[in-house]
Structure formats: structure tokens, C-alpha cells
Write an enzyme that holds these catalytic residues in place. Sequence first.
Site, mmCIF file in Angstrom:
data_model
loop_
_atom_site.group_PDB
_atom_site.id
_atom_site.type_symbol
_atom_site.label_atom_id
_atom_site.label_comp_id
_atom_site.label_asym_id
_atom_site.label_seq_id
_atom_site.Cartn_x
_atom_site.Cartn_y
_atom_site.Cartn_z
ATOM 1 N N ASP A 92 0.852 -1.197 0.000
ATOM 2 C CA ASP A 92 0.000 0.000 0.000
ATOM 3 C C ASP A 92 0.885 1.244 0.000
ATOM 4 O OD1 ASP A 92 0.697 -0.512 2.822
ATOM 5 O OD2 ASP A 92 -0.563 1.226 3.240
ATOM 6 N N ASP A 123 8.832 3.440 -1.245
ATOM 7 C CA ASP A 123 8.058 3.173 -0.018
ATOM 8 C C ASP A 123 6.686 2.605 -0.360
ATOM 9 O OD1 ASP A 123 7.245 3.169 2.646
ATOM 10 O OD2 ASP A 123 6.656 5.277 2.597
ATOM 11 N N GLU A 156 -0.100 -0.439 5.800
ATOM 12 C CA GLU A 156 0.906 0.155 6.692
ATOM 13 C C GLU A 156 0.799 1.668 6.747
ATOM 14 O OE1 GLU A 156 4.545 1.947 8.115
ATOM 15 O OE2 GLU A 156 3.775 2.105 6.077
ATOM 16 N N GLU A 157 0.553 2.296 5.603
ATOM 17 C CA GLU A 157 0.533 3.755 5.553
ATOM 18 C C GLU A 157 -0.659 4.351 6.289
ATOM 19 O OE1 GLU A 157 3.035 5.219 4.770
ATOM 20 O OE2 GLU A 157 4.051 4.376 3.037
#
Length: 451
Positions: A92, A123, A156-157
Site C-alpha cells: 500500500d 516506499d 501500513e501507511e
Amino acid sequence: MSSNPVAETVASLMPRAKAELAELVAFKSVADFTQFPKSESEAAANWVADALRAEGFVDVALLDTPDGTQSVYGYLPGPEGAKTVLLYAHYDVQPPLDEAGWTTPPFELTERDGRWYGRGAADCKGGVIMHLLALRALKANGGVPVNIKVIAEGSEEQGTGGLERYAEEHPELLEADTIVIGDAGNFRVGLPTVTTTLRGMTLVRVRIDTLAGNLHSGQFGGAAPDALAALIRVLDSLRAEDGSTTVDGLDATGTWDGLEYTEEQFRADAKVLDGVDLIGDGTVADRLWARPAVTVLGIDCPPVVGATPSVHSSARALISLRVPPGVDAAEATKLLQAHLQAHTPWDARVTTEQIGQGQAFRADATSPAYQAMADAMAVAYPGESMQYAGEGGSIPLCNTLAGLYPQAEILLIGLSEPEAQIHAVNESVSPEELERLSAAEALFLRNYAAG
């Protein structure tokens, strides 16, 4: 890169890596389904799952985590009796922010000035590719000498904790002797770095109400309490005159005793405008890695264009507070909420809501896995020795894994060096860093198996 069969194999695989990263970047896999279709994240998850199957992984599964997203799991068995290594990344990404600010489309991998641009290139879709490259290089040079587990997170973000809760409910799934988190970055391009600490974080939404509805600023302004003005005062109370974070009761005096970060280098990395001061006191490393930092992420208020002459009845803000190792994120949340309550003026009504939290992390850098990584990085980065740095960001999963598997060694590496500009417009990855770190990870796995 020095002459080494593993490194040479990685180099030969780079065209394929670029093509695969382009495919992965093309998915708009932002795990905020109010902004982006869930189908984009699901498609990215399936891409990762297919890639694992193609490499011989068994037990490949899309894990439905409690926050409504999917994490991708796979297991690649190694020789009998071999150690087990868990490789982590996330597919993600952050929203692209202002797409007009991108020189090239955010979801289209584009090569420019020796770097590959696109949201998630560093990222952390690049981290997924890094793991694949490392495993392919080993398979081409005698085989993978350890059992491999891969977990690619889907949220995660967002900080919504889906994978953390899933892991707690299925503690055997991610158990490993060593865990390599591919979501950090070198201190600068070409300087091999492991990240040994992460700040924790909390997200708090604050709302202030003062009136039943907006009022004409000419007729009522001067006596009617303005909610937006009250919010501005509250937010200003979170910083001292020099910009240091000041949350009542929260220690902000920590110091960092590892790799230092010069102000000159930081100004260049952060692209601070000429003549503008840095904020806070102490060294830059103190401020980034050993002390709390508050950031106002957003404010709900009328835009300048179309604004009316009104006293505002209600205002909201979203506040991020990063906390260093040694500070409990839950306690920091309570202190932040108490501070917001105490500093709200005019007896205005204030409500706070926590919407995300992650604990800080500190690794044991004396473990054997760190020596195996240092030896690997010395080969992948000739003439350089592995450095130890902190990271101001948060990866909440690290503490969850450390709690579930206290005997596991945890290393953080990755592609998010300063030039990558992760979370900002024009995010990019250095293909040279992808090549060197993939080789380093492959060599680490070989060293670790032999240790």
C-alpha cells in the site's frame, strides 16, 4: 559493485525488476477506500501473490485483516533444519497528494536523471521487488539456504493496525529466527545503513465547538467565540517559541548517541528554503530520533477562495505525535489529549478522538544477524562499512513482532533514503540502491545460514 556472482546476477535482473516495479506502481493501492477503489489494492495484493507463486512459494494466501485490507503471505521452504527468515514489505502507498505537483504521473514509473519516479517506488513497492531480487539471485547461485516467509502488508501507511492484530491472533504464522523489515532506508545514497530505532506515533483528531452555527463577523465578531481561532490557539500551544514540541508532561530532552546528522546535510535533504530556520534544539539527530515531534496533518476550515465573512462555530484538526523509544505511545496519547483539553480557550467545547497508534521500537544491534548483515553490506558497498541510524517514522508492526517473538533478531533496511522523498510529490527510488541492497540481502541470507 565488486565482482561477486550474487551481485552480478542481481545486476542482470535489473531490467526485469524495473518492468515489475512499473507494473506494481501502476496500482493505485492507497488503503483509504474513501479516496481510492478497494479493487486497486486487491489487484496489487494479487500481483504480489502471483509473484510469490512464480518463485515457488507454497501456502501463498491473501490474509483478510481486521481493518478491511489484505496482507499477502507466502512460505518458501529451505533445506531441512534451516533457520527461518521473515521478509517484510508493504504494497500500500500514500496518496499522491497534489498530482499537479508531480513532474510525471504518480502511478506511472518514469526514469529521469538516473532515478525511477512513482508513488511507492521506494516506499515500499520497491521493497517487494528487493526481496524478489535477493531470492532470485540466491536461486541462481546454489539455492536459498534458509526457510523464507514473506509478508506484504496492505495498510501500513494508514496506521490502522490490521496486520498487527492478525499476527496477534495467529502468532505461529510469522514466527521466525530473524526478521528483515524492508521499509527503512540508507542514511544517504551509497552509505549502507541499518535502522536500529523507530519512533512510535499516535494520531488524534480534535474538534472545537463554540456556537450553534456560523455568524456574520460584522454583526457578532468581537464577542462571539470563534471556534477556528480557538483551534489555532490550541495548536500553537503544542510548540515552544523555537518550534520544539511541548506537550504537557511529555519528556522532550532525549539525546541520540549514534550516527550524527549535520544541520547542513539536513537542510539539503529536507530542502529547507534559504534563510528559514530549523526548529527545535539539540542536534538534528536528537530532534529526529530521540525526541517527540508534533505535526498538524490537516485542518477542516473554509478555503480562502469562496470564504465568507463569518465567525466559525466549529473547527477540526488531525494531529500526529511521534514519540521516541522509551515513551509509551498510549501514555503519550493521554498526555496529548489532556493537553488539548487544558489549552482550549474560552471554555469552548472540545472533543478528542484517537484514530491510530503505534509503539516505538529499539533493536538489539549486537545480535549475530547484524554481523551477518555488516559482512554482506561490505561486499555490496565496497569501501563502506555498515552504519547505525534512527528513523523518525513509525512501523508499528515491529513492536508487535518483537513482542510475539522475543528471541527473533530484527533488522531494518530499505530504499527510503532522503533523495527518495517518500510521502511527498515526485517520490523516487535509486536503481543503484535497489541493486546494491538486493545483493546485500541475498548475501546476508547466505551469511546468516552459515553462521
